[in-house]
Design an enzyme around this catalytic site. Structure first.
Site, PDB file in Angstrom:
ATOM      1  N   HIS A 114       0.849  -1.180   0.000  1.00  0.00           N
ATOM      2  CA  HIS A 114       0.000   0.000   0.000  1.00  0.00           C
ATOM      3  C   HIS A 114       0.887   1.233   0.000  1.00  0.00           C
ATOM      4  O   HIS A 114       2.070   1.145   0.310  1.00  0.00           O
ATOM      5  CB  HIS A 114      -0.914   0.020   1.242  1.00  0.00           C
ATOM      6  CG  HIS A 114      -0.130   0.022   2.516  1.00  0.00           C
ATOM      7  ND1 HIS A 114       0.436  -1.123   3.038  1.00  0.00           N
ATOM      8  CD2 HIS A 114       0.210   1.035   3.354  1.00  0.00           C
ATOM      9  CE1 HIS A 114       1.086  -0.813   4.155  1.00  0.00           C
ATOM     10  NE2 HIS A 114       0.964   0.487   4.369  1.00  0.00           N
ATOM     11  N   ALA A 115       0.301   2.340  -0.379  1.00  0.00           N
ATOM     12  CA  ALA A 115       1.002   3.625  -0.328  1.00  0.00           C
ATOM     13  C   ALA A 115       0.057   4.647   0.308  1.00  0.00           C
ATOM     14  O   ALA A 115      -1.079   4.322   0.651  1.00  0.00           O
ATOM     15  CB  ALA A 115       1.431   4.051  -1.730  1.00  0.00           C
TER      16      ALA A 115
END
Length: 147
Positions: free
Chosen positions: A66-67
């Site tokens: 994820h970012a």
């Protein structure tokens, strides 16, 4: 329930990938196709991995790339990739990784229920093993429906 987020369109099952980058790309692709994230979201995950290492490998055999929301998240989404042969994410304590949940969240609050369900699943090593050995999407969805 995780099956509120994961279905046949954002669940992929493969035997082999060429490396962690390909695994993350395959996991993120359904979110790009669904309009949940911009294509740059994938690059943001790659960049963070290069900067700080495999921060998203959460336990033995499991990763959740994820970012940050501002890196191209349009709406909260989740997708799943199962790699039957496993792949190294440069996380010696947890490699190889077989189960990759890609996560996109618009903020740090809206996905709390999803994270709670995922953390319950992650705590059950037997379930990760079942996901790893599942042979069909229906098998995977049946396992996920318990969380």
């Amino acid at each position: 329930m995780l099956t509120d987020w994961i279905n046949e369109t954002n669940l992929n099952m493969v035997t082999h990938v060429e490396g962690w980058q390909q695994a993350v790309a395959i996991a993120v692709q359904p979110m790009v196709e669904a309009g949940a994230v911009e294509p740059r979201y994938l690059q943001a995950i790659y960049d963070m991995h290069r900067e700080i290492g495999p921060y998203y490998v959460l336990g033995e055999g499991i990763a959740m790339p994820h970012a940050r929301p501002e890196e191209g998240v349009i709406k909260t989404a989740l997708s799943l990739l199962i790699i039957s042969e496993g792949v190294s994410f440069d996380s010696p304590d947890n490699d190889p990784v077989y189960v990759v949940f890609a996560l996109a969240a618009v903020d740090s609050h809206s996905h709390i229920e999803m994270i709670a369900s995922l953390s319950q699943l992650f705590c059950e090593e037997e379930t990760v093993g079942k996901l790893r050995s599942a042979r069909t999407k229906q098998d995977v969805l049946a396992i996920l429906s318990q969380f």
